[in-house]
Design an enzyme around this catalytic site. Sequence first.
Site, mmCIF file in Angstrom:
data_model
loop_
_atom_site.group_PDB
_atom_site.id
_atom_site.type_symbol
_atom_site.label_atom_id
_atom_site.label_comp_id
_atom_site.label_asym_id
_atom_site.label_seq_id
_atom_site.Cartn_x
_atom_site.Cartn_y
_atom_site.Cartn_z
ATOM 1 N N GLU A 1 10.100 1.191 10.862
ATOM 2 C CA GLU A 1 8.791 1.858 10.762
ATOM 3 C C GLU A 1 8.448 2.513 12.104
ATOM 4 O O GLU A 1 8.036 3.669 12.166
ATOM 5 C CB GLU A 1 7.700 0.846 10.382
ATOM 6 N N ASP B 1 -1.157 -4.054 8.917
ATOM 7 C CA ASP B 1 -1.742 -5.381 8.727
ATOM 8 C C ASP B 1 -3.113 -5.470 9.374
ATOM 9 O O ASP B 1 -4.004 -6.141 8.884
ATOM 10 C CB ASP B 1 -0.826 -6.446 9.342
ATOM 11 N N THR C 1 0.853 -1.207 0.000
ATOM 12 C CA THR C 1 0.000 0.000 0.000
ATOM 13 C C THR C 1 0.881 1.246 0.000
ATOM 14 O O THR C 1 0.692 2.156 -0.806
ATOM 15 C CB THR C 1 -0.945 -0.003 1.218
HETATM 16 O O1 DER Z 1 5.115 -4.644 7.226
HETATM 17 C C1 DER Z 1 4.449 -3.619 7.377
HETATM 18 O O2 DER Z 1 4.351 -2.990 8.457
HETATM 19 C C2 DER Z 1 3.606 -3.147 6.233
HETATM 20 O O3 DER Z 1 3.285 -1.788 6.368
HETATM 21 C C3 DER Z 1 2.345 -3.982 6.249
HETATM 22 O O4 DER Z 1 1.891 -3.972 7.521
HETATM 23 C C4 DER Z 1 1.304 -3.509 5.289
HETATM 24 O O5 DER Z 1 1.656 -4.072 4.105
HETATM 25 P P1 DER Z 1 0.638 -4.113 2.885
HETATM 26 O O6 DER Z 1 0.319 -2.670 2.574
HETATM 27 O O7 DER Z 1 1.448 -4.777 1.794
HETATM 28 O O8 DER Z 1 -0.566 -4.886 3.300
#
Ligand code: DER
Length: 236
Positions: free
Chosen positions: A107, A88, A31
Amino acid sequence: LTQDDLKKLAAYKAVDYVESGMVLGLGTGSTAHHAVNRIGELLKQGKLNNIIGIPTSKRTEEQALSLGIPLSDLDTHPVLDLAIDGADEVDTYLNLVKGRGGSLLREKMVEGACRKFVVIVDESKMVKTLGGSGLAMPVEVVPFCWNFTVTRLQNLFREAGCVAKLRVAADGGGKPYLTDNANYIVDLYFKGEIGDLKVASHEIMRLAGVVEHGMFIDMATAVIIAGERGITVKNK
Ligand code: DER
């Protein structure tokens, strides 16, 4: 609309919050990938300028470099204006589970340093309580005696029927997955709910072998949710 269409819709909406001159936390995952692309596009079109990106993973750093987004780091910019990242799971209080992409430490460091943290999700990520979906709640641990830490993590949440598993690299060789920080990830799978998130967070962080976990409590300032019926923005 496919799930990826929804992710793109949420990502583009979040980039509306970006103003020229901002120092931005650039998220990781499919995303956030759309958001970083969008920022690069607006920079190229001259609709945005003087943006500095702080990437939350090596792969986001590579993506941003390929788009010509000027990059820096937290040492140079200890306070950021805005971070945009996926998640997630998102609960009704805007608490998150993150880290299934393996980037939770960087993050959490970057998003913890931002004035605003906008989360972008498709509606499938919305849950009543975190951990209930039976999907992984990741914990970054040091490689030293990792099995000792796996056992202690699993024992912490025995009542919640928790199973702790060392994440293996996707290449199928059975080697442990290595984070950008050369640590391992232990994924916690809950049968019941995690319960009080702050208590769970404290218990996990007390274990000496633990570096960080994937519950982002009270960190999001807004969540942009793209669904079949359109986009919803939830503010903290
Ligand atoms: O790994 C992470 O924290 C990502 O941000 C994940 O949580 C979201 O990934 P996605 O957008 O591919 O679902």
